[in-house]
Write a protein that holds these residues in place. Structure first.
Motif, PDB file in Angstrom:
ATOM      1  N   UNK A  64       0.972  -1.109   0.000  1.00 24.10           N
ATOM      2  CA  UNK A  64       0.106  -0.130  -0.238  1.00 24.10           C
ATOM      3  C   UNK A  64       0.988   1.363   0.040  1.00 24.10           C
ATOM      4  N   UNK A  68      -1.637  -1.411  -3.798  1.00 21.65           N
ATOM      5  CA  UNK A  68      -2.614  -0.141  -3.746  1.00 21.65           C
ATOM      6  C   UNK A  68      -1.941   1.137  -3.717  1.00 21.65           C
ATOM      7  N   UNK A  81      -2.114   5.356  -3.003  1.00 26.87           N
ATOM      8  CA  UNK A  81      -3.340   6.425  -2.845  1.00 26.87           C
ATOM      9  C   UNK A  81      -2.433   7.753  -2.775  1.00 26.87           C
ATOM     10  N   UNK A 121       0.605   5.209 -10.102  1.00 28.02           N
ATOM     11  CA  UNK A 121      -0.790   4.664 -10.461  1.00 28.02           C
ATOM     12  C   UNK A 121      -0.616   3.686 -11.880  1.00 28.02           C
ATOM     13  N   UNK A 126      -4.904  -1.027  -7.739  1.00 25.81           N
ATOM     14  CA  UNK A 126      -6.159  -0.205  -7.333  1.00 25.81           C
ATOM     15  C   UNK A 126      -5.628   1.159  -7.183  1.00 25.81           C
ATOM     16  N   UNK A 127      -5.745   1.935  -7.608  1.00 31.65           N
ATOM     17  CA  UNK A 127      -5.117   3.510  -7.528  1.00 31.65           C
ATOM     18  C   UNK A 127      -6.249   4.458  -7.014  1.00 31.65           C
ATOM     19  N   UNK A 128      -6.212   5.292  -5.991  1.00 33.11           N
ATOM     20  CA  UNK A 128      -6.979   6.010  -5.540  1.00 33.11           C
ATOM     21  C   UNK A 128      -6.621   7.473  -5.580  1.00 33.11           C
ATOM     22  N   UNK A 129      -7.078   8.187  -6.256  1.00 33.26           N
ATOM     23  CA  UNK A 129      -6.595   9.600  -6.394  1.00 33.26           C
ATOM     24  C   UNK A 129      -7.328  10.323  -5.299  1.00 33.26           C
ATOM     25  N   UNK A 130      -6.679  10.788  -4.086  1.00 34.74           N
ATOM     26  CA  UNK A 130      -7.164  11.492  -3.065  1.00 34.74           C
ATOM     27  C   UNK A 130      -6.242  11.922  -2.036  1.00 34.74           C
ATOM     28  N   UNK A 182      -8.321   9.278   3.357  1.00 32.54           N
ATOM     29  CA  UNK A 182      -8.366   8.020   2.740  1.00 32.54           C
ATOM     30  C   UNK A 182      -8.002   6.933   3.820  1.00 32.54           C
TER      31      UNK A 182
END
Lengths: 255, 316
Positions: free
Chosen positions: B257, B278, B280, B289, B294-298, B303
């Motif tokens: 992560x 993962x 973030x 990314x 799984x990429x989370x833009x934030x 998060x």
């Protein structure tokens, strides 16, 4: 106290390097710079001479364009530069580089040799210590802090679990990590003054070395492009985000 | 087949795991495999080194080898190399190993390759470049021994069931050596980074050192370990022992992560072997990314607390 700093001109660390037909990194005609890792060594040298007097001399080996690395260090405040440039050095490997740098350092008296821990482009990470042995110097590597007291170098050496304090009698060699004090920015005055500072140009014969002493012993046989990881999904953070990550953790059986 | 030496680094608990990985590889490359173990604990390590393929362990328990930070070790190793003429000497890429290997090279005049991930033969090695996008295979010429530094976890250690003959190593003479005068170590909590099934790693996107506590909380929940990018180690937020990447550790967890880490090639080399990634990050263009399952833009600071709450909720 006279300090020699080994510096390297590297291709733009942010860019993607190009290789020529012989699998050598293209260094001519590309944007390059003083290796960012070396700036910490220049900074450490400047601080020592500010405290103890003496001069900082930069030593580099590289093509014509490598003069830019010297000018950057000189504009930070180093006093003089030495540039070893010779067509026979194209493709020089770690041992050849160490032999050239050691021969260039040996030409004048010094108290301390500093270098970065490894170059940004090659990342071999052993050239300074090979130079140390060629010059028969004790060394204190991976320094995050250093000082000189009564002719003894004292270094905080980064280790896996913290740090060690290592001492070595001068003359000695130390390598400086990015945890050491941040390098200063050149001032406008420094940039102007750098143009007047002496830079000695040397060829292999000036160092008493022959082409045989620096003949590369490594040959690239071929390249394999790594299989790209299949890119996954990229989502904006939202109400669902945490659940999605936890689903992935559950799937990986690490929940 | 030729002789292969492995420079085996020691801890108070025994040889470093990478020494056993290198011995396992050495068995496929040479018909004579020897380990060189120098410093306190060397003799005690011989049994383990033998069980992973060293027929001979050149050993000395003399503290001078640990105190002189590789200087005396390099001289002793050069003496062994001159006497026994191995074709290849294998090292890890650790700080201590680099110091010994670099000095050895100037004494043997032979070639050295760093950051290797495989060796098809004693005179050929493979190395990832450009953040692992490309692997180069390099022919190592010049005199023996070839000196190759191998990234940890490149090979899986497998016991051979063998046992070693211990041969004492004389202490070299010398002066003007460096001396290790103090050691400062933090006690590590949780699993070792290389062994953890989950690694939670943080970078500049965490904004300040204090926010690493969030990652520690997450890692503890998942019985994982906390890693970091070089930028935040250099900035002094966390110790070097947490650094993942070219100049730090190589990890291959089940889940990685990456929190607030952009994914510079320097970092990617150390983690792209993770089974699932993962990421973030606030910046939708962050290179991390491109690797992420799984990429989370934030914002990580929003998060990660949500993620911690969700894990707790899911477990009831």
């Amino acid at each position: 106290m006279n300090v020699v700093v080994l510096v390297k001109y590297v291709p733009d660390p942010q860019g993607t390097p190009e290789l020529d037909d012989a699998f050598l990194v293209v260094r001519e005609g590309t944007e390059g710079a003083l290796d960012p890792g070396d700036e910490y060594a220049v900074e450490a040298g400047l601080r020592l001479t500010e405290d103890h007097g003496g001069e900082v001399t930069l030593v580099t080996m590289g093509p014509e364009a490598a003069g830019a690395a010297l000018r950057k260090g000189l504009s930070m405040g180093a006093h003089a530069g030495v540039h070893v440039v010779d067509p026979a050095l194209r493709g020089a490997d770690a041992l050849a580089t160490a032999r050239v740098l050691a021969a260039a350092v040996r030409r004048r008296p010094f108290d301390l040799v500093l270098a970065g821990v490894e170059s940004t482009d090659g990342s071999t990470g052993t050239v300074p210590i090979t130079v140390a042995q060629l010059l028969e110097l004790p060394s204190a590597t991976f320094a995050r802090a250093l000082s000189v007291v009564d002719g003894v170098l004292r270094v905080e050496r980064t280790t896996d679990l913290g740090f060690d304090v290592v001492e070595a009698p001068l003359p000695a060699l130390a390598t400086i990590t990015g945890s050491a004090p941040e390098p200063r920015y050149p001032t406008l005055k420094g940039i102007m003054q750098a143009k007047q500072k002496p830079v000695e140009r040397l060829a292999l014969t000036d160092l008493g070395l022959s082409a045989a002493d620096v003949a590369p012993m490594q040959r690239v046989l071929g390249l394999t492009r790594a299989q790209e990881r299949a890119a996954g999904e990229v989502v904006p953070a939202g109400e669902d985000t945490a659940r999605r990550i936890v689903d992935l953790l559950a799937e990986a059986k690490v929940l | 087949m030729p002789a292969v030496f492995v420079y085996a680094e020691l801890t108070p608990e025994g040889p470093l795991p990478v020494a056993l990985e290198l011995l396992t590889k050495a068995r496929s490359l040479g018909d004579t495999v020897a380990a060189v173990a120098l410093g306190p604990g060397a003799s005690a390590a011989a049994e383990t080194l033998g069980a992973y393929g060293a027929a001979t362990v050149f050993a000395s328990d003399d503290p001078v080898f640990a105190e002189t930070v590789g200087h005396a070790a390099a001289l002793a190793l050069a003496g062994l190399v001159e006497e026994h003429r191995p074709a290849l000497v294998l090292f890890s890429t650790s700080h201590d190993a680099r110091d010994v290997a670099g000095r050895l090279q100037s004494l043997t005049g032979s070639t050295l390759m760093s950051n290797a991930t495989d060796l098809p033969a004693t005179d050929r090695a493979e190395m990832p470049v450009f953040g692992g996008a490309v692997t180069v295979e390099v022919a190592l010429g010049g005199p023996d021994p070839k000196i190759v530094l191998v990234r940890p976890t490149s090979f899986a250690a497998q016991p051979s069931g063998g046992s070693a003959t211990v041969v004492p190593v004389p202490v070299p003479h010398g002066s003007a050596w460096p001396r290790r005068v103090e050691r400062h170590e933090e006690a590590a909590a949780g699993p070792r980074l290389e062994e953890a099934r989950v690694v939670v790693a943080g970078g500049r996107g965490l904004q300040e050192a204090a926010n690493f506590a969030l990652l520690e909380e997450l890692a503890t929940l998942l019985k994982g370990a906390v890693g970091a990018s070089r930028a935040v180690v250099d900035a002094g937020w966390v110790p070097y022992s947490h650094q993942i990447g070219q100049t730090g550790r190589t990890v291959k967890p089940d889940v990685y992560i990456a929190v607030g880490i952009s994914g510079a090639t320097q970092h990617v080399v150390g983690m792209k072997g993770a089974r699932r990634i993962v990421a973030i990050n606030k910046d939708p263009d962050a290179p991390i990314f491109r690797l992420a399952d799984l990429g989370v833009v934030g914002d990580a600071l929003t998060v990660v607390p949500q993620l911690i709450a969700e894990i707790r909720a899911r477990r009831g």
